[in-house]
Write a protein that holds these residues in place. Structure first.
Motif, PDB file in Angstrom:
ATOM      1  N   LEU A 114     -12.048 -17.890  28.982  1.00 46.31           N
ATOM      2  CA  LEU A 114     -10.691 -17.470  29.337  1.00 46.31           C
ATOM      3  C   LEU A 114     -10.684 -16.126  30.049  1.00 46.31           C
ATOM      4  CD1 LEU A 114      -8.795 -18.729  26.190  1.00 46.31           C
ATOM      5  CD2 LEU A 114      -8.368 -19.425  28.562  1.00 46.31           C
ATOM      6  N   ILE A 115     -11.476 -15.194  29.529  1.00 50.18           N
ATOM      7  CA  ILE A 115     -11.538 -13.888  30.194  1.00 50.18           C
ATOM      8  C   ILE A 115     -12.231 -14.067  31.550  1.00 50.18           C
ATOM      9  CG2 ILE A 115     -12.483 -11.548  30.067  1.00 50.18           C
ATOM     10  CD1 ILE A 115     -12.177 -11.774  26.997  1.00 50.18           C
ATOM     11  N   GLY A 116     -13.254 -14.935  31.553  1.00 52.98           N
ATOM     12  CA  GLY A 116     -13.981 -15.202  32.789  1.00 52.98           C
ATOM     13  C   GLY A 116     -13.085 -15.706  33.904  1.00 52.98           C
ATOM     14  N   GLY A 149      -9.999 -15.279  34.256  1.00 55.72           N
ATOM     15  CA  GLY A 149      -8.946 -14.358  34.687  1.00 55.72           C
ATOM     16  C   GLY A 149      -7.817 -14.105  33.712  1.00 55.72           C
ATOM     17  N   MET A 150      -8.048 -14.351  32.427  1.00 57.30           N
ATOM     18  CA  MET A 150      -7.004 -14.021  31.468  1.00 57.30           C
ATOM     19  C   MET A 150      -7.270 -12.626  30.932  1.00 57.30           C
ATOM     20  SD  MET A 150      -5.804 -16.173  28.189  1.00 57.30           S
ATOM     21  CE  MET A 150      -4.065 -16.245  27.859  1.00 57.30           C
ATOM     22  N   ARG A 151      -6.248 -11.798  30.960  1.00 61.96           N
ATOM     23  CA  ARG A 151      -6.439 -10.440  30.459  1.00 61.96           C
ATOM     24  C   ARG A 151      -6.648 -10.439  28.953  1.00 61.96           C
ATOM     25  NH1 ARG A 151      -3.254  -5.638  33.342  1.00 61.96           N
ATOM     26  NH2 ARG A 151      -3.645  -6.214  35.510  1.00 61.96           N
ATOM     27  N   ARG A 152      -7.466  -9.489  28.511  1.00 58.51           N
ATOM     28  CA  ARG A 152      -7.813  -9.421  27.088  1.00 58.51           C
ATOM     29  C   ARG A 152      -6.581  -9.263  26.218  1.00 58.51           C
ATOM     30  NH1 ARG A 152     -13.410  -8.124  26.984  1.00 58.51           N
ATOM     31  NH2 ARG A 152     -14.056  -7.715  29.111  1.00 58.51           N
ATOM     32  N   ARG A 171      -3.584 -10.266  26.694  1.00 59.31           N
ATOM     33  CA  ARG A 171      -2.846 -11.509  26.582  1.00 59.31           C
ATOM     34  C   ARG A 171      -3.532 -12.481  25.621  1.00 59.31           C
ATOM     35  NH1 ARG A 171      -0.082 -14.311  31.578  1.00 59.31           N
ATOM     36  NH2 ARG A 171       1.510 -15.380  30.362  1.00 59.31           N
ATOM     37  N   PRO A 224     -17.797 -11.608  28.558  1.00 61.62           N
ATOM     38  CA  PRO A 224     -17.754 -13.051  28.822  1.00 61.62           C
ATOM     39  C   PRO A 224     -19.150 -13.660  28.974  1.00 61.62           C
ATOM     40  CG  PRO A 224     -16.386 -11.848  30.403  1.00 61.62           C
ATOM     41  CD  PRO A 224     -16.962 -10.838  29.472  1.00 61.62           C
ATOM     42  N   LEU A 227     -18.567 -11.146  36.620  1.00 60.94           N
ATOM     43  CA  LEU A 227     -18.632 -11.338  35.166  1.00 60.94           C
ATOM     44  C   LEU A 227     -19.576 -10.322  34.547  1.00 60.94           C
ATOM     45  CD1 LEU A 227     -18.847 -15.241  34.990  1.00 60.94           C
ATOM     46  CD2 LEU A 227     -16.917 -13.830  34.253  1.00 60.94           C
ATOM     47  N   ASN A 232      -9.580  -4.522  33.746  1.00 57.53           N
ATOM     48  CA  ASN A 232      -8.411  -5.369  33.993  1.00 57.53           C
ATOM     49  C   ASN A 232      -8.289  -5.784  35.448  1.00 57.53           C
ATOM     50  OD1 ASN A 232      -7.189  -5.980  31.580  1.00 57.53           O
ATOM     51  ND2 ASN A 232      -5.997  -4.086  31.511  1.00 57.53           N
ATOM     52  N   ILE A 289     -10.672  -8.532  36.055  1.00 55.04           N
ATOM     53  CA  ILE A 289     -10.183  -9.808  35.507  1.00 55.04           C
ATOM     54  C   ILE A 289      -9.158 -10.413  36.475  1.00 55.04           C
ATOM     55  CG2 ILE A 289      -8.811 -10.848  33.657  1.00 55.04           C
ATOM     56  CD1 ILE A 289     -10.186  -8.931  31.695  1.00 55.04           C
ATOM     57  N   ARG A 335     -10.897 -11.775  39.559  1.00 50.39           N
ATOM     58  CA  ARG A 335     -11.502 -13.095  39.313  1.00 50.39           C
ATOM     59  C   ARG A 335     -10.439 -14.175  39.324  1.00 50.39           C
ATOM     60  NH1 ARG A 335     -14.748 -10.441  35.054  1.00 50.39           N
ATOM     61  NH2 ARG A 335     -13.364 -11.302  33.478  1.00 50.39           N
ATOM     62  N   LYS A 336      -9.312 -13.866  38.699  1.00 48.65           N
ATOM     63  CA  LYS A 336      -8.234 -14.847  38.600  1.00 48.65           C
ATOM     64  C   LYS A 336      -7.751 -15.266  39.994  1.00 48.65           C
ATOM     65  CE  LYS A 336      -4.137 -13.214  38.051  1.00 48.65           C
ATOM     66  NZ  LYS A 336      -3.148 -12.318  37.468  1.00 48.65           N
ATOM     67  N   PHE A 344     -14.387 -20.575  38.982  1.00 48.30           N
ATOM     68  CA  PHE A 344     -15.632 -20.732  38.235  1.00 48.30           C
ATOM     69  C   PHE A 344     -15.783 -22.151  37.700  1.00 48.30           C
ATOM     70  CE2 PHE A 344     -14.797 -16.205  37.841  1.00 48.30           C
ATOM     71  CZ  PHE A 344     -16.053 -15.649  38.039  1.00 48.30           C
ATOM     72  N   PHE A 381     -18.460 -23.558  35.045  1.00 48.96           N
ATOM     73  CA  PHE A 381     -19.625 -23.219  34.226  1.00 48.96           C
ATOM     74  C   PHE A 381     -20.409 -24.480  33.898  1.00 48.96           C
ATOM     75  CE2 PHE A 381     -16.274 -20.070  33.306  1.00 48.96           C
ATOM     76  CZ  PHE A 381     -16.892 -18.955  33.838  1.00 48.96           C
ATOM     77  N   LEU A 427      -1.124 -18.011  34.831  1.00 42.97           N
ATOM     78  CA  LEU A 427      -1.475 -16.594  34.758  1.00 42.97           C
ATOM     79  C   LEU A 427      -1.039 -15.881  36.036  1.00 42.97           C
ATOM     80  CD1 LEU A 427      -5.078 -16.651  33.214  1.00 42.97           C
ATOM     81  CD2 LEU A 427      -2.921 -16.198  32.043  1.00 42.97           C
TER      82      LEU A 427
END
Ligand SMILES: Nc1ncnc2c1ncn2[C@@H]1O[C@H](COP(=O)(O)OP(=O)(O)OP(=O)(O)O)[C@@H](O)[C@H]1O
Ligand SMILES: [Mg+2]
Lengths: 405, 228
Positions: free
Chosen positions: A299-301, A303-306, A308, A399, B56, B77, B80, B83-84, B89, B91, B112
């Motif tokens: 999730l963090i990978g 793009g979800m902020r920590r 959140r 992550p 990452l 932040n 992050i 990346r969003k 990605f 995996f 998001l």
């Protein structure tokens, strides 16, 4: 979406969720029940003790209670009395004149508490008539007395025998009188059983040389919740610089102390209970966090902020805590209510003792929503705090490491 | 346009204890629309390189420019968010959020990004169609095969319209049929939408379909061949 995700995550491991909720539920149930029982038992005890003699409140002349001497007798105008009787929270006004005296019969003398009462009003508060074991209860116009059983035995007196009482009356006058015993009353407390003597109020006032005067007015208040309002209302009627209006807890400081001592003992039990529950919940949180580290990494990978993510996980646990606490309330309510309506009964020595004092040996639970809400809230707040653990974990999570199994 | 540009990238694991030199100065330039495989023996640094390019992980030395941005300059932040918005990605496995359905997984990053509902729905439908899973929109990951899960992961990676997609051994856990299927989809998206793909692999059949093959040995690029 945050709520949806949290909600689904809760049901992800159903068994764990149920176990966690059940443990919260039982904690709330156990805590509420214990507290309700404790409060109920004390309420019952206070009620017993208070209705035994004191009343939930008393009116005296200012300073009487400290000295308890007849010289501090007082009177209220009929209008004042009427106004007090009219107060909604107060169901009875029980006048008394009381002091110590010596009672004697040929060759034998004993100390006694000699109380002038209004027989009907006294009956309404302390159920004195129910204690008659021989003879009959007083009538308003009687000139005779009631004697406690133990005292009568010591003096070797019975119904229709004559009793001499001497005392110091109002402002030092000599008080002396000779009375016929109309009835014998029995008290469970050996203390009272050895010293109570009751006279009709006018007879006692005459005996003490205190016509029209009282030393105390006991108040009959049926609902404990009305005490404060009732006493406050009396404060409006009477001049509080001339009279003291006392609540039961000031009249019976020993009882209050015993109660708080007992509660302190309970806190230890609560502490243990809550600690066990806290460790249980924390174990769940720990396991859940560990299990989902990989997912958190993804999730963090992507793009979800920590912050959140933490909020979701926190919300999950908090929802869980809330559900458990609510279920605890739902389950506790009928159980506590049942034991409020069908109190547990003591048996054995303690019951005998209580019965001797004229108390019913029962253990009713207090049915007070405050109890459930407090218990539920304590556990809930505990959960909210424990739920901060994943927050710390997620803040530091890398992550790449989380995803490397 | 350069989508990815690395200059002298090094990565040393455990610098304080027993250091592992995973990357030893990697210069790599990837342009828009490329379909690049990173290959090399196990332990050669493929995963490390992809993680660094994807923001990452941070390099020990050198510079990484992605979409014109020096990612070393970004805070946690910001990285992050970067990346969003710019990187998709895929995996190796277990890409998806177990409690969300296939379409919700695809929709997730767009949520998001605060995209509108209509936009999200449209894009999800389009992508689920592109990966051939229109009929499995409401399945949870556990109700999908490994290959189907990877296809959903590709759809998810594409959903936010990233600049490029990074995939570390996306076919490692797939049988040959699913591998073919996934590669077909990736190739088509590369051709039709000009989407840039960078993926690592061990699988010769996958290597055969790459248009550029970068070979890493001991954390260095030993070979870089284009097959256009
Ligand atoms: N977190 C880490 N800590 C220490 N060493 C690491 C770490 N991650 C990777 N390495 C080492 O760095 C080197 C490169 O690893 P990397 O995972 O990038 O290789 P790879 O090419 O992806 O290998 P594989 O084909 O097996 O996936 C290896 O020697 C590995 O042991
Ligand atoms: Mg690897």
């Amino acid at each position: 979406m945050v709520t949806k995700l949290a909600w689904r995550n809760i049901w992800r491991n159903k068994r764990r969720t149920w176990i966690t909720m059940a443990s919260i539920l039982f904690a709330v149930l156990f805590g509420s029940f214990m507290e309700a029982l404790q409060q109920g038992a004390w309420g019952n005890m206070i009620n017993n003790v208070v209705n035994f003699y004191m009343g939930y409140g008393q009116i005296h002349q200012k300073g009487y209670w400290d000295e308890q001497v007849i010289d501090k007798a007082f009177t209220l105008s009929p209008q004042q009395l009427q106004e007090i009787e009219a107060i909604e929270e107060i169901q009875g006004v029980v006048p008394r004149i009381e002091s110590f005296g010596l009672v004697s019969t040929t060759g034998m003398t004993r100390g006694a508490l000699v109380v002038g009462i209004d027989p009907a009003l006294e009956q309404s508060l302390t159920k004195l008539e129910d204690r008659i074991v021989a003879g009959a209860y007083l009538e308003k116009a009687d000139k005779s007395v009631l004697v406690a059983e133990g005292l009568a035995k010591i003096l070797k007196l019975g119904v229709q025998d004559t009793l001499v009482i001497i005392s110091q009356g109002y402002h030092g006058v000599n008080a002396a009188g000779k009375y016929l015993i109309k009835g014998i009353v029995k008290f469970g407390s050996p203390e009272l059983n050895k010293q109570m003597v009751y006279l009709p109020l006018p007879v006692a006032q005459q005996f003490y040389g205190a016509e029209g005067l009282l030393t105390s007015i006991a108040l009959k208040i049926e609902d404990q919740d009305d005490i404060d309002a009732g006493l406050a209302a009396i404060g409006e009627v009477l001049d509080t610089s001339a009279y003291e209006i006392m609540k039961w807890d000031a009249l019976l400081p020993d009882l209050v102390q015993a109660k708080s001592l007992d509660s302190a003992g309970n806190y230890i039990v609560y502490f243990i209970l809550y600690s066990i529950i806290a460790f249980g919940i924390f174990g769940t949180i720990l396991m859940m966090t560990k299990e989902r580290e990989y997912e958190f990494g993804i999730l963090i990978g992507i793009g979800m902020r920590r912050f959140r993510l933490s909020a979701i996980v926190w919300l999950e646990i908090v929802l869980l805590g809330m559900l458990g606490a609510l279920m605890g309330i739902v389950v506790s309510t009928p159980i506590v209510w049942y034991f409020n309506k069908n109190p547990m009964r003591f048996s054995g020595n303690y019951a005998d003792l209580l019965e001797k004092f004229g108390f019913e040996p029962i253990f009713p639970t207090a049915f007070d929503p405050k109890i459930f809400v407090t218990q539920a809230l304590i556990i809930f707040i505990m959960t909210v705090l424990l739920a901060l653990y994943p927050w710390f974990k997620i803040r530091r999570l890398k992550p790449v490491e989380a995803m490397r199994d | 346009m350069d989508v990815i540009k690395t200059k002298g990238v090094t990565k040393i694991y455990n610098p304080d204890k027993i250091p592992v030199y995973a990357l030893n100065g990697v210069d790599l330039l990837i342009e828009e629309g490329e379909f690049t495989a990173i290959v090399g023996p196990s332990g050669s640094g493929k995963t490390t390189l992809l993680n660094i390019i994807g923001g990452l992980d941070r390099p020990s030395g050198g510079a990484v420019m992605v979409h014109g941005q020096n990612i070393a300059e970004l805070s946690d932040n910001q990285l992050i968010d970067f990346r969003k918005d710019y990187i998709g990605f895929v995996f190796q496995a277990y890409n998806l959020i177990p409690v969300l359905t296939a379409q919700e997984n695809v929709e997730f990053v767009m949520l998001l990004q605060k995209r509108s509902k209509t936009e999200r729905q449209q894009r999800v439908a389009e992508l689920m169609d592109a990966v051939g899973l229109s009929d499995k929109m409401d399945r949870r990951p556990s109700e999908l095969s490994g290959g189907q899960q990877q296809r959903v992961a590709v759809a998810r990676a594409l959903a936010p319209k990233p600049t490029f997609i990074l995939a570390d051994e996306p076919t490692a856990n797939l049988d040959s049929k699913s591998t073919e299927n996934l590669l077909d989809i990736m190739t088509r998206l590369n051709k039709e939408e000009n989407m840039t793909f960078v993926f690592s692999t061990h699988d010769q059949r996958v290597i055969d379909r790459a248009r550029r093959v970068v070979t890493l040995v001991d954390g260095e690029i030993s070979k870089d061949e284009r097959r256009d």
